[in-house]
Write a protein that holds these residues in place. Sequence first.
Motif, PDB file in Angstrom:
ATOM      1  N   TYR A 159       0.845  -1.186   0.000  1.00 33.78           N
ATOM      2  CA  TYR A 159       0.000   0.000   0.000  1.00 33.78           C
ATOM      3  C   TYR A 159       0.886   1.244   0.000  1.00 33.78           C
ATOM      4  O   TYR A 159       2.081   1.176   0.266  1.00 33.78           O
ATOM      5  CB  TYR A 159      -0.949   0.010   1.200  1.00 33.78           C
ATOM      6  N   VAL A 160       0.277   2.363  -0.316  1.00 36.23           N
ATOM      7  CA  VAL A 160       0.954   3.659  -0.281  1.00 36.23           C
ATOM      8  C   VAL A 160       0.192   4.519   0.706  1.00 36.23           C
ATOM      9  O   VAL A 160      -1.039   4.507   0.735  1.00 36.23           O
ATOM     10  CB  VAL A 160       0.974   4.315  -1.680  1.00 36.23           C
ATOM     11  N   TYR A 161       0.929   5.246   1.546  1.00 35.40           N
ATOM     12  CA  TYR A 161       0.293   6.018   2.604  1.00 35.40           C
ATOM     13  C   TYR A 161       0.877   7.423   2.705  1.00 35.40           C
ATOM     14  O   TYR A 161       1.956   7.703   2.184  1.00 35.40           O
ATOM     15  CB  TYR A 161       0.420   5.295   3.950  1.00 35.40           C
ATOM     16  N   ALA A 162       0.132   8.281   3.376  1.00 35.25           N
ATOM     17  CA  ALA A 162       0.581   9.645   3.627  1.00 35.25           C
ATOM     18  C   ALA A 162       0.376   9.969   5.098  1.00 35.25           C
ATOM     19  O   ALA A 162      -0.606   9.546   5.708  1.00 35.25           O
ATOM     20  CB  ALA A 162      -0.201  10.632   2.772  1.00 35.25           C
ATOM     21  N   ILE A 216       5.299  10.713   2.543  1.00 36.38           N
ATOM     22  CA  ILE A 216       4.680   9.710   1.665  1.00 36.38           C
ATOM     23  C   ILE A 216       5.514   8.448   1.772  1.00 36.38           C
ATOM     24  O   ILE A 216       6.750   8.500   1.694  1.00 36.38           O
ATOM     25  CB  ILE A 216       4.662  10.190   0.190  1.00 36.38           C
ATOM     26  N   GLY A 217       4.847   7.303   1.953  1.00 39.38           N
ATOM     27  CA  GLY A 217       5.571   6.045   2.065  1.00 39.38           C
ATOM     28  C   GLY A 217       4.809   4.899   1.438  1.00 39.38           C
ATOM     29  O   GLY A 217       3.670   5.047   1.006  1.00 39.38           O
ATOM     30  N   LYS A 218       5.478   3.754   1.397  1.00 38.38           N
ATOM     31  CA  LYS A 218       4.838   2.530   0.926  1.00 38.38           C
ATOM     32  C   LYS A 218       5.257   1.414   1.859  1.00 38.38           C
ATOM     33  O   LYS A 218       6.277   1.519   2.539  1.00 38.38           O
ATOM     34  CB  LYS A 218       5.147   2.242  -0.539  1.00 38.38           C
ATOM     35  N   GLY A 219       4.449   0.368   1.930  1.00 37.84           N
ATOM     36  CA  GLY A 219       4.816  -0.724   2.813  1.00 37.84           C
ATOM     37  C   GLY A 219       3.824  -1.862   2.770  1.00 37.84           C
ATOM     38  O   GLY A 219       2.882  -1.866   1.977  1.00 37.84           O
ATOM     39  N   THR A 220       4.074  -2.818   3.639  1.00 32.35           N
ATOM     40  CA  THR A 220       3.175  -3.956   3.850  1.00 32.35           C
ATOM     41  C   THR A 220       2.968  -4.085   5.352  1.00 32.35           C
ATOM     42  O   THR A 220       3.647  -3.425   6.144  1.00 32.35           O
ATOM     43  CB  THR A 220       3.775  -5.278   3.307  1.00 32.35           C
ATOM     44  N   SER A 279       4.987   2.626  11.820  1.00 33.44           N
ATOM     45  CA  SER A 279       6.346   2.681  12.370  1.00 33.44           C
ATOM     46  C   SER A 279       6.812   4.111  12.625  1.00 33.44           C
ATOM     47  O   SER A 279       7.521   4.375  13.592  1.00 33.44           O
ATOM     48  CB  SER A 279       7.328   1.943  11.453  1.00 33.44           C
ATOM     49  N   HIS A 280       6.417   5.052  11.798  1.00 35.26           N
ATOM     50  CA  HIS A 280       6.845   6.446  11.985  1.00 35.26           C
ATOM     51  C   HIS A 280       6.247   7.031  13.263  1.00 35.26           C
ATOM     52  O   HIS A 280       6.922   7.760  13.988  1.00 35.26           O
ATOM     53  CB  HIS A 280       6.436   7.296  10.776  1.00 35.26           C
ATOM     54  N   ALA A 281       5.000   6.703  13.526  1.00 34.35           N
ATOM     55  CA  ALA A 281       4.333   7.206  14.734  1.00 34.35           C
ATOM     56  C   ALA A 281       4.976   6.646  15.999  1.00 34.35           C
ATOM     57  O   ALA A 281       4.856   7.232  17.076  1.00 34.35           O
ATOM     58  CB  ALA A 281       2.847   6.864  14.689  1.00 34.35           C
ATOM     59  N   LYS A 282       5.684   5.521  15.875  1.00 32.24           N
ATOM     60  CA  LYS A 282       6.363   4.912  17.014  1.00 32.24           C
ATOM     61  C   LYS A 282       7.818   5.372  17.108  1.00 32.24           C
ATOM     62  O   LYS A 282       8.580   4.849  17.914  1.00 32.24           O
ATOM     63  CB  LYS A 282       6.293   3.390  16.898  1.00 32.24           C
ATOM     64  N   ARG A 306      10.633  14.246  14.163  1.00 34.97           N
ATOM     65  CA  ARG A 306      10.511  15.588  14.740  1.00 34.97           C
ATOM     66  C   ARG A 306       9.159  16.217  14.390  1.00 34.97           C
ATOM     67  O   ARG A 306       8.508  16.831  15.236  1.00 34.97           O
ATOM     68  CB  ARG A 306      11.656  16.465  14.222  1.00 34.97           C
ATOM     69  N   ARG A 307       8.724  16.030  13.155  1.00 37.35           N
ATOM     70  CA  ARG A 307       7.442  16.608  12.727  1.00 37.35           C
ATOM     71  C   ARG A 307       6.280  15.979  13.491  1.00 37.35           C
ATOM     72  O   ARG A 307       5.360  16.674  13.936  1.00 37.35           O
ATOM     73  CB  ARG A 307       7.284  16.394  11.217  1.00 37.35           C
ATOM     74  N   ILE A 308       6.325  14.661  13.655  1.00 37.47           N
ATOM     75  CA  ILE A 308       5.277  13.964  14.416  1.00 37.47           C
ATOM     76  C   ILE A 308       5.286  14.418  15.875  1.00 37.47           C
ATOM     77  O   ILE A 308       4.230  14.672  16.461  1.00 37.47           O
ATOM     78  CB  ILE A 308       5.430  12.430  14.282  1.00 37.47           C
ATOM     79  N   SER A 309       6.468  14.561  16.458  1.00 37.85           N
ATOM     80  CA  SER A 309       6.579  15.034  17.840  1.00 37.85           C
ATOM     81  C   SER A 309       5.999  16.428  17.997  1.00 37.85           C
ATOM     82  O   SER A 309       5.305  16.717  18.976  1.00 37.85           O
ATOM     83  CB  SER A 309       8.043  15.036  18.296  1.00 37.85           C
ATOM     84  N   SER A 310       6.253  17.276  17.021  1.00 37.36           N
ATOM     85  CA  SER A 310       5.724  18.643  17.037  1.00 37.36           C
ATOM     86  C   SER A 310       4.193  18.639  17.023  1.00 37.36           C
ATOM     87  O   SER A 310       3.548  19.408  17.737  1.00 37.36           O
ATOM     88  CB  SER A 310       6.266  19.408  15.829  1.00 37.36           C
TER      89      SER A 310
END
Length: 135
Positions: free
Chosen positions: A12-15, A27-31, A37-40, A49-53
Amino acid sequence: MKSSSANADKWYVYAYRDPNDSMPFYIGKGTDLRVFSHAKGYGSEETTRRISSIKKRRLEPIIEIIARDLSQEVALYIEMALIELIGIANLTNKQRGHGWRRHGSIDASQLSAHLVGESLTVEDFKGIPTIVFRI
């Protein structure tokens, strides 16, 4: 990420979007559960840093699955096209996407030359020893 034939078409592709303006910042892709994973805290320093902000404002990033049930090849192309469309400068992505040099955006005026080659005139060869064959 599992690598088996069972999830061959499970890419899938996600934003990740900022909840304040809904603008994508990654923007990413994965299974499997790659999207989370970014949120963790896994991923590039800038994305983390952007997510933490966003979380410091007591908000959560908007995570959107843009396309799903894809082959890896199609997911790579969609990811690259979205990064090209949004612009790498507007994202925390470190790379422009797989294959962007070959398949990435070009100005419409370049398309003709890219598809069929540029038309040349005698002036283009002035001062250059040239042999021309007509086939």
